[in-house]
Design a protein around this motif. Structure first.
Motif, short mmCIF file in Angstrom:
data_model
loop_
_atom_site.label_atom_id
_atom_site.label_comp_id
_atom_site.label_asym_id
_atom_site.label_seq_id
_atom_site.Cartn_x
_atom_site.Cartn_y
_atom_site.Cartn_z
N GLN A 128 -3.14 2.54 0.48
CA GLN A 128 -3.69 2.17 -0.85
C GLN A 128 -2.03 2.00 -1.55
OE1 GLN A 128 -4.03 6.53 -0.75
NE2 GLN A 128 -6.48 5.89 -1.05
N LEU A 129 -1.12 2.24 -1.74
CA LEU A 129 -0.21 2.03 -2.02
C LEU A 129 0.20 0.32 -2.31
CD1 LEU A 129 2.46 2.91 -4.06
CD2 LEU A 129 3.62 3.59 -1.95
N LEU B 186 -3.00 3.30 -5.89
CA LEU B 186 -2.63 4.34 -6.44
C LEU B 186 -1.53 3.94 -6.27
CD1 LEU B 186 -4.76 6.82 -4.06
CD2 LEU B 186 -5.20 6.35 -6.54
N SER B 187 -1.10 5.19 -7.38
CA SER B 187 1.07 4.76 -7.72
C SER B 187 1.24 5.82 -7.10
CB SER B 187 0.90 4.66 -9.27
OG SER B 187 0.37 6.07 -9.39
N LEU C 98 -0.17 9.94 -5.76
CA LEU C 98 -0.46 9.58 -4.49
C LEU C 98 0.64 11.27 -4.33
CD1 LEU C 98 0.51 6.61 -1.92
CD2 LEU C 98 -1.03 7.69 -2.62
N GLU C 99 1.64 11.00 -4.73
CA GLU C 99 2.18 11.98 -4.89
C GLU C 99 1.27 13.81 -5.00
OE1 GLU C 99 7.53 12.15 -5.49
OE2 GLU C 99 6.40 10.77 -6.76
N ARG C 100 1.67 13.63 -6.24
CA ARG C 100 0.14 14.69 -6.96
C ARG C 100 -0.48 15.65 -6.04
NH1 ARG C 100 0.07 11.91 -11.50
NH2 ARG C 100 -1.71 10.74 -11.66
N LEU D 11 8.22 -2.05 -6.46
CA LEU D 11 7.59 -2.54 -5.16
C LEU D 11 6.46 -2.33 -5.56
CD1 LEU D 11 9.86 -2.05 -2.66
CD2 LEU D 11 10.36 -4.25 -3.72
N PHE D 12 5.83 -1.38 -5.99
CA PHE D 12 4.07 -1.70 -5.92
C PHE D 12 3.75 -1.17 -6.64
CE2 PHE D 12 5.75 -0.46 -1.28
CZ PHE D 12 5.15 -1.72 -0.70
N PRO D 13 3.13 -1.84 -7.46
CA PRO D 13 2.55 -1.25 -9.43
C PRO D 13 1.79 -1.31 -9.14
CG PRO D 13 3.45 -3.68 -9.54
CD PRO D 13 4.45 -2.74 -8.00
#
Length: 409
Positions: free
Chosen positions: A366-367, A372-373, A377-379, A397-399
């Motif tokens: 996903q990243l 997803l940001s 992903l942390e949330r 790196l992954f916007p």
């Protein structure tokens, strides 16, 4: 078990298996023929071959030995603004007598190894059950929006008549493809082949769609829509699977085409990417519109090193981060990798360093796609980051990007 391409003389067995898996109400012996498929479709099967059983040709299993089947499309899809090979996994099915024995897991393991050997970095699929495919490292890429509206309500948003509408067929695929390439610019937008236009756009599983295009006064095709008309209880519904336009003018005229069905249908249903709520903002009565958000397809990185080697990163993003990746299905992705991006490109190599971030292969997929940001992903509890510096590097790196796989397969 023997994993191999499925030969043509096993067509009937495959058709019976797929029909009963996805349309069980028809029984295990359907009397119709299978659909023709594009040239980029390839079938694979897992055969239960007993080496002790006498056979005329021990190297050729019979159709009766087939215990699970699948197909894949060798797609070319947009990822991070460049086109890459993607494996579209389809038609994974087994008969009831072969289920819950690990055959699907074995089949997918072989398929993912084949993708890796062919340097196909991503696999995508439409799941029958999300939890089932999460076990194999897949994660949802995007949602979609279905907007339902009475056709007369579209009168507020359509332009005065101009240009011309014309019925299109598969022979017009080149003109359609020009519009599609200008329209389908999101991540996972496919570069369609002639075969895909002929056998997937112009053919449906239960009903072939109608396809109409709108051309401006010069005769240049600038938009098209694909739709069917279906019974919805006592009502009739115009179900638009694609409304493709190169600009707002063309979009308006395609909506005008839908509005002009107000004497024939009760509802127009439009499918679009997440966030497509323009009708709510422009209709005089937004309450006339029903908007439904639906979960979309799933994807996974097949080979992390292949993906990083091919992926484009933002021009101004550089840095290094150690990723502890969990992949219970593809062991070549399981472990800690040092991802380094610099002016001369990117590398992703196994490392003994302490991890800056921990996540499974689905979250990393996903990243990488932009679904997803880092914060999201942390949330969700799918990513653990050890420091603010590592978080900042990963986010650079992954916007996120608009991700939308619109084709079904």
């Amino acid at each position: 078990m023997d994993y191999r391409p499925i030969p043509e003389d096993h067509d009937e067995a495959v058709h019976r298996l797929l029909s009963y898996a996805f349309q069980p109400e028809r029984g295990p012996d359907p009397d119709d023929e299978d659909h023709e498929r594009p040239e980029e479709y390839h079938r694979r099967g897992l055969y239960d071959v007993d080496p002790d059983t006498p056979t005329d040709d021990p190297d050729t299993p019979t159709a009766d030995d087939l215990v699970v089947t699948c197909g894949y499309y060798d797609f070319t899809a947009r990822i991070r603004d460049e086109f890459h090979p993607v494996g579209g996994v389809s038609a994974v099915a087994s008969p009831p007598e072969s289920r819950r024995r690990g055959y699907v897991a074995d089949l997918l393991a072989n398929l993912h190894r084949e993708f890796r050997e062919e340097e196909i970095g991503f696999a995508v699929l439409w799941p029958f059950e999300y939890a089932f495919y999460r076990r194999f490292g897949y994660a949802m890429t995007n949602t979609s929006v279905t907007t339902s509206v009475p056709p007369a309500e579209l009168g507020d948003v359509v332009p005065d008549p101009a240009g011309t509408f014309r019925r299109l067929d598969a022979g017009d695929y080149a003109e359609l493809d020009t519009v599609h390439r200008a329209w389908a610019t999101e991540a996972l937008g496919l570069r369609r082949t002639e075969g895909w236009w002929r056998y997937r756009t112009f053919q449906g599983w239960r009903k072939d769609p109608y396809v109409y295009g709108w051309a401006d006064r010069t005769g240049t095709l600038r938009g098209y829509l694909c739709y069917t008309v279906d019974e919805d209880g006592d009502d009739k519904r115009m179900d638009v699977s694609e409304l493709a336009a190169v600009d707002d003018e063309a979009r308006g005229h395609l909506l005008r085409f839908c509005r002009d069905h107000d004497s024939q249908v009760d509802t127009v249903r439009l499918r679009g990417k997440a966030g497509e709520t323009r009708l709510l903002q422009t209709l005089s009565d937004p309450r006339a519109v029903d908007v439904e958000v639906r979960p979309g397809p799933m994807a996974r990185i097949v080979d992390l090193e292949t993906v990083v080697d091919a992926l484009s990163f933002p021009d101004d993003a550089t840095g290094s981060v150690a990723l502890a990746v969990r992949d219970d299905h593809c062991d070549w992705n399981d472990g800690t990798f040092e991802l380094t991006v610099g002016s001369d490109g990117a590398t992703c190599l196994r490392s003994d360093a302490d991890a800056d971030a921990t996540l499974d292969i689905g979250a990393l997929s996903q990243l990488a796609l932009g679904s997803l940001s880092v914060d999201e992903l942390e949330r969700n509890g799918d990513l653990t980051v050890e420091s603010a510096a590592a978080r900042e590097t990963l986010a650079a790196l992954f916007p996120t990007e608009a991700v939308y796989l619109r084709e079904g397969f």
